[in-house]
Design a protein around this motif. Structure first.
Motif, PDB file in Angstrom:
ATOM      1  N   TYR A 177      -2.467  43.386 -21.266  1.00  0.00           N
ATOM      2  CA  TYR A 177      -1.894  43.838 -19.999  1.00  0.00           C
ATOM      3  C   TYR A 177      -2.376  42.926 -18.870  1.00  0.00           C
ATOM      4  O   TYR A 177      -3.517  42.460 -18.886  1.00  0.00           O
ATOM      5  CB  TYR A 177      -2.301  45.289 -19.700  1.00  0.00           C
ATOM      6  CG  TYR A 177      -1.924  46.252 -20.785  1.00  0.00           C
ATOM      7  CD1 TYR A 177      -2.859  46.648 -21.734  1.00  0.00           C
ATOM      8  CD2 TYR A 177      -0.631  46.765 -20.879  1.00  0.00           C
ATOM      9  CE1 TYR A 177      -2.517  47.520 -22.755  1.00  0.00           C
ATOM     10  CE2 TYR A 177      -0.281  47.638 -21.891  1.00  0.00           C
ATOM     11  CZ  TYR A 177      -1.230  48.004 -22.832  1.00  0.00           C
ATOM     12  OH  TYR A 177      -0.880  48.867 -23.829  1.00  0.00           O
ATOM     13  N   TRP A 178      -1.490  42.749 -17.883  1.00  0.00           N
ATOM     14  CA  TRP A 178      -1.774  41.841 -16.773  1.00  0.00           C
ATOM     15  C   TRP A 178      -1.471  42.507 -15.442  1.00  0.00           C
ATOM     16  O   TRP A 178      -0.501  43.266 -15.329  1.00  0.00           O
ATOM     17  CB  TRP A 178      -0.923  40.578 -16.904  1.00  0.00           C
ATOM     18  CG  TRP A 178      -1.343  39.716 -18.053  1.00  0.00           C
ATOM     19  CD1 TRP A 178      -0.960  39.850 -19.351  1.00  0.00           C
ATOM     20  CD2 TRP A 178      -2.255  38.628 -18.006  1.00  0.00           C
ATOM     21  NE1 TRP A 178      -1.578  38.897 -20.134  1.00  0.00           N
ATOM     22  CE2 TRP A 178      -2.384  38.126 -19.325  1.00  0.00           C
ATOM     23  CE3 TRP A 178      -2.985  38.011 -16.990  1.00  0.00           C
ATOM     24  CZ2 TRP A 178      -3.198  37.041 -19.643  1.00  0.00           C
ATOM     25  CZ3 TRP A 178      -3.789  36.927 -17.302  1.00  0.00           C
ATOM     26  CH2 TRP A 178      -3.894  36.453 -18.613  1.00  0.00           C
ATOM     27  N   GLY A 179      -2.291  42.168 -14.446  1.00  0.00           N
ATOM     28  CA  GLY A 179      -2.016  42.582 -13.081  1.00  0.00           C
ATOM     29  C   GLY A 179      -1.075  41.592 -12.419  1.00  0.00           C
ATOM     30  O   GLY A 179      -0.693  40.575 -13.010  1.00  0.00           O
ATOM     31  N   GLN A 180      -0.746  41.850 -11.178  1.00  0.00           N
ATOM     32  CA  GLN A 180       0.273  41.062 -10.482  1.00  0.00           C
ATOM     33  C   GLN A 180      -0.289  39.789  -9.849  1.00  0.00           C
ATOM     34  O   GLN A 180       0.480  38.935  -9.460  1.00  0.00           O
ATOM     35  CB  GLN A 180       0.945  41.903  -9.397  1.00  0.00           C
ATOM     36  CG  GLN A 180       0.227  41.946  -8.072  1.00  0.00           C
ATOM     37  CD  GLN A 180      -1.071  42.739  -8.092  1.00  0.00           C
ATOM     38  OE1 GLN A 180      -1.483  43.303  -9.102  1.00  0.00           O
ATOM     39  NE2 GLN A 180      -1.733  42.800  -6.941  1.00  0.00           N
ATOM     40  N   GLY A 181      -1.591  39.660  -9.729  1.00  0.00           N
ATOM     41  CA  GLY A 181      -2.165  38.453  -9.147  1.00  0.00           C
ATOM     42  C   GLY A 181      -2.483  38.610  -7.678  1.00  0.00           C
ATOM     43  O   GLY A 181      -1.779  39.318  -6.946  1.00  0.00           O
ATOM     44  N   THR A 182      -3.512  37.939  -7.238  1.00  0.00           N
ATOM     45  CA  THR A 182      -3.888  37.916  -5.832  1.00  0.00           C
ATOM     46  C   THR A 182      -4.260  36.486  -5.457  1.00  0.00           C
ATOM     47  O   THR A 182      -4.955  35.810  -6.210  1.00  0.00           O
ATOM     48  CB  THR A 182      -5.045  38.901  -5.557  1.00  0.00           C
ATOM     49  OG1 THR A 182      -5.324  38.940  -4.152  1.00  0.00           O
ATOM     50  CG2 THR A 182      -6.316  38.552  -6.317  1.00  0.00           C
ATOM     51  N   GLN A 183      -3.774  36.040  -4.314  1.00  0.00           N
ATOM     52  CA  GLN A 183      -3.948  34.647  -3.908  1.00  0.00           C
ATOM     53  C   GLN A 183      -5.326  34.425  -3.287  1.00  0.00           C
ATOM     54  O   GLN A 183      -5.744  35.163  -2.392  1.00  0.00           O
ATOM     55  CB  GLN A 183      -2.878  34.256  -2.892  1.00  0.00           C
ATOM     56  CG  GLN A 183      -3.010  32.847  -2.331  1.00  0.00           C
ATOM     57  CD  GLN A 183      -2.697  31.775  -3.347  1.00  0.00           C
ATOM     58  OE1 GLN A 183      -1.686  31.860  -4.041  1.00  0.00           O
ATOM     59  NE2 GLN A 183      -3.542  30.753  -3.440  1.00  0.00           N
ATOM     60  N   VAL A 184      -5.992  33.388  -3.754  1.00  0.00           N
ATOM     61  CA  VAL A 184      -7.251  32.942  -3.167  1.00  0.00           C
ATOM     62  C   VAL A 184      -7.056  31.505  -2.697  1.00  0.00           C
ATOM     63  O   VAL A 184      -6.654  30.641  -3.480  1.00  0.00           O
ATOM     64  CB  VAL A 184      -8.406  33.005  -4.187  1.00  0.00           C
ATOM     65  CG1 VAL A 184      -9.657  32.342  -3.620  1.00  0.00           C
ATOM     66  CG2 VAL A 184      -8.692  34.448  -4.570  1.00  0.00           C
TER      67      VAL A 184
END
Length: 123
Positions: free
Chosen positions: A112-119
């Motif tokens: 399972y994967w989350g949607q991602g967050t930009q760094v």
């Protein structure tokens, strides 16, 4: 299982950020948790992993000594504390859950994967 990543942002080189990943659905199940990152035009790469059983951790060489993965099982949340950030750390960061009986750090082994967050780290 749903994963919600948060905590990304813009920071200067040398700064810190803490990412969070909240897990919902099937919270009684046991998962190893990992963080990956993907820079523009590049493949997704492993960053860190924490095992469900025992809480052992493992890091990519590029972040070892700077990043720390941890988890709060009561809150079904995993964290990635990122210190001494560098411009090369700029990427979209994804959290992922791996059935605890699996091994490995390959992205294909995660379920399972989350949607991602930009760094974004500025020089």
């Amino acid at each position: 299982v749903q994963l919600q990543a948060s905590g990304g942002g813009l920071v200067q080189a040398g700064g810190s950020l803490r990412l969070s990943c909240a897990r919902s659905g099937r919270t009684s199940s046991s998962y190893n948790m990992g963080w990956f990152r993907q820079a523009p035009g590049k493949e997704r790469k492993f960053v860190a992993k924490i095992w469900w059983r025992g809480g052992s951790t493992y890091y990519a060489d590029s972040v070892k000594g700077r990043f720390t993965i941890s988890r709060d099982n009561a809150k079904n949340t995993v964290y990635l504390q990122m210190n001494s950030l560098k411009p090369d750390d700029t990427a979209v960061y994804y959290c992922a859950a791996q059935t605890w009986t699996k091994a490995g750090t390959e992205a294909s082994s995660y379920d399972y994967w989350g949607q991602g967050t930009q760094v974004t780290v500025s020089s």
